[in-house]
Design a protein around this motif. Structure first.
Motif, PDB file in Angstrom:
ATOM      1  N   THR A 111      19.797  48.366  45.178  1.00 27.15           N
ATOM      2  CA  THR A 111      19.238  49.532  45.862  1.00 27.15           C
ATOM      3  C   THR A 111      17.857  49.206  46.437  1.00 27.15           C
ATOM      4  O   THR A 111      17.004  48.652  45.742  1.00 27.15           O
ATOM      5  CB  THR A 111      19.116  50.714  44.875  1.00 27.15           C
ATOM      6  N   HIS A 112      17.662  49.528  47.731  1.00 27.24           N
ATOM      7  CA  HIS A 112      16.387  49.316  48.434  1.00 27.24           C
ATOM      8  C   HIS A 112      15.971  47.843  48.455  1.00 27.24           C
ATOM      9  O   HIS A 112      14.781  47.537  48.598  1.00 27.24           O
ATOM     10  CB  HIS A 112      15.260  50.131  47.802  1.00 27.24           C
ATOM     11  N   GLN A 113      16.931  46.923  48.336  1.00 32.93           N
ATOM     12  CA  GLN A 113      16.575  45.511  48.139  1.00 32.93           C
ATOM     13  C   GLN A 113      15.663  44.954  49.227  1.00 32.93           C
ATOM     14  O   GLN A 113      14.634  44.321  48.932  1.00 32.93           O
ATOM     15  CB  GLN A 113      17.850  44.659  48.044  1.00 32.93           C
ATOM     16  N   ILE A 114      16.019  45.149  50.491  1.00 30.11           N
ATOM     17  CA  ILE A 114      15.213  44.587  51.581  1.00 30.11           C
ATOM     18  C   ILE A 114      13.825  45.212  51.580  1.00 30.11           C
ATOM     19  O   ILE A 114      12.810  44.514  51.721  1.00 30.11           O
ATOM     20  CB  ILE A 114      15.920  44.803  52.927  1.00 30.11           C
ATOM     21  N   ARG A 115      13.761  46.504  51.410  1.00 31.19           N
ATOM     22  CA  ARG A 115      12.486  47.210  51.423  1.00 31.19           C
ATOM     23  C   ARG A 115      11.577  46.721  50.300  1.00 31.19           C
ATOM     24  O   ARG A 115      10.376  46.474  50.496  1.00 31.19           O
ATOM     25  CB  ARG A 115      12.729  48.717  51.316  1.00 31.19           C
TER      26      ARG A 115
END
Length: 297
Positions: free
Chosen positions: A231-235
């Protein structure tokens, strides 16, 4: 929906074992048996203990799935990027949630897709969301058209058989030795805000590959490929590097250039197992990200 196979090898095999090798789970086999599914071998109804021989033809008719009232059909725009009997890939705009959230009645992509399936006379209007995006992330979202197709593709997401690529616009510039690489850092729930994530030793391991496309005065355009899918890995990973996404206030990004996180799922490639065909789908940059690029011209 009907699926067909022909047994190629000469080794005797029970029908149930054969179907298991085609990706049917024990739960799905039970539904075939007890919920009006039908299995034929050479046009004759057979049970799972039937002994298959070489060149036998196997037909499976999936049982009708029961639609859910939790997702109501709503007429709305659905931009189809790819569609066949098994999968529907659409281009989600930023600002639209993928699925309804409890106690929130605003329209979502799932509501629009359910209406689309009903009006397109699909065999099934049950929503099978295989991959979702955050509300303010744009790009490719994948739906399956039945539970079996869903399970096949969901299993691929646990392997390297799928490649998923994003366009991201992050703050700051990268040095010459950082123009491509990978970010390896575990991600877990932020103890100060359970809606957010952070890099923490107590998290799950996460790997993000990237390469710089172009550097601008206020930001850098990077192509990103997910190895894992947290979850939200790139961010989280780019904020951890000190390069938060443009517009991503939750993770320290500036919002004067863009009113949402500058992230777009631009390409997905997967093996369409029911037809044994490699499928690659692309989604063009949306207008707000194009304007962000032109702001530097």
């Amino acid at each position: 929906m009907i699926y067909r196979w022909q047994k190629q090898d000469a080794c005797p095999q029970k029908l149930g074992n054969f179907l298991g090798r085609q990706g049917f789970s024990k739960t799905q086999l039970k539904k075939l048996r007890f919920h009006q599914g039908q299995v034929y071998v050479n046009h004759h109804r057979r049970y799972f203990n039937y002994q298959l021989q070489q060149n036998d033809e196997i037909h499976v008719v999936l049982p009708q799935e029961k639609t859910s009232t939790k997702i109501q059909p709503l007429a709305g725009p659905v931009t189809v990027l790819y569609e066949d009997d098994n999968y529907l890939l659409v281009n989600k705009p930023a600002g639209l949630a993928s699925l309804p959230v409890m106690n929130i009645n605003s329209a979502t992509l799932a509501n629009y897709v359910k209406s689309y399936l009903q009006t397109s006379q699909a065999n099934n209007d049950v929503i099978h969301l295989v991959s979702r995006l955050d509300r303010d992330t744009s790009g490719i979202v994948t739906f399956a058209k039945n539970a079996y197709a869903h399970s096949l593709l969901a299993s691929e997401f646990q392997t390297t058989a799928i490649t998923k690529e994003y366009d991201a616009f992050v703050q700051g510039k990268f040095s010459q030795d950082q123009l491509q690489g990978q970010i390896c850092a575990p991600i877990g729930v932020d103890c100060h805000n359970h809606n957010l994530r952070c890099v923490t030793d107590q998290g799950k391991w996460a790997v993000t590959k990237y390469r710089v496309i172009r550097q601008y005065s206020n930001f850098t355009w990077v192509k990103v490929q997910l190895v894992t899918g947290r979850t939200h890995q790139i961010r989280v990973h780019f904020a951890y590097l000190g390069h938060p996404l443009v517009g991503d206030e939750a993770y320290g990004g500036r919002h004067d250039l863009l009113s949402r996180q500058a992230l777009h799922c631009c390409r997905i490639s997967f093996l369409n197992q029911p037809v044994q065909k490699r499928v690659t789908v692309r989604a063009p940059l949306p207008l707000d990200l194009k304007k962000l690029l032109h702001s530097e011209d």
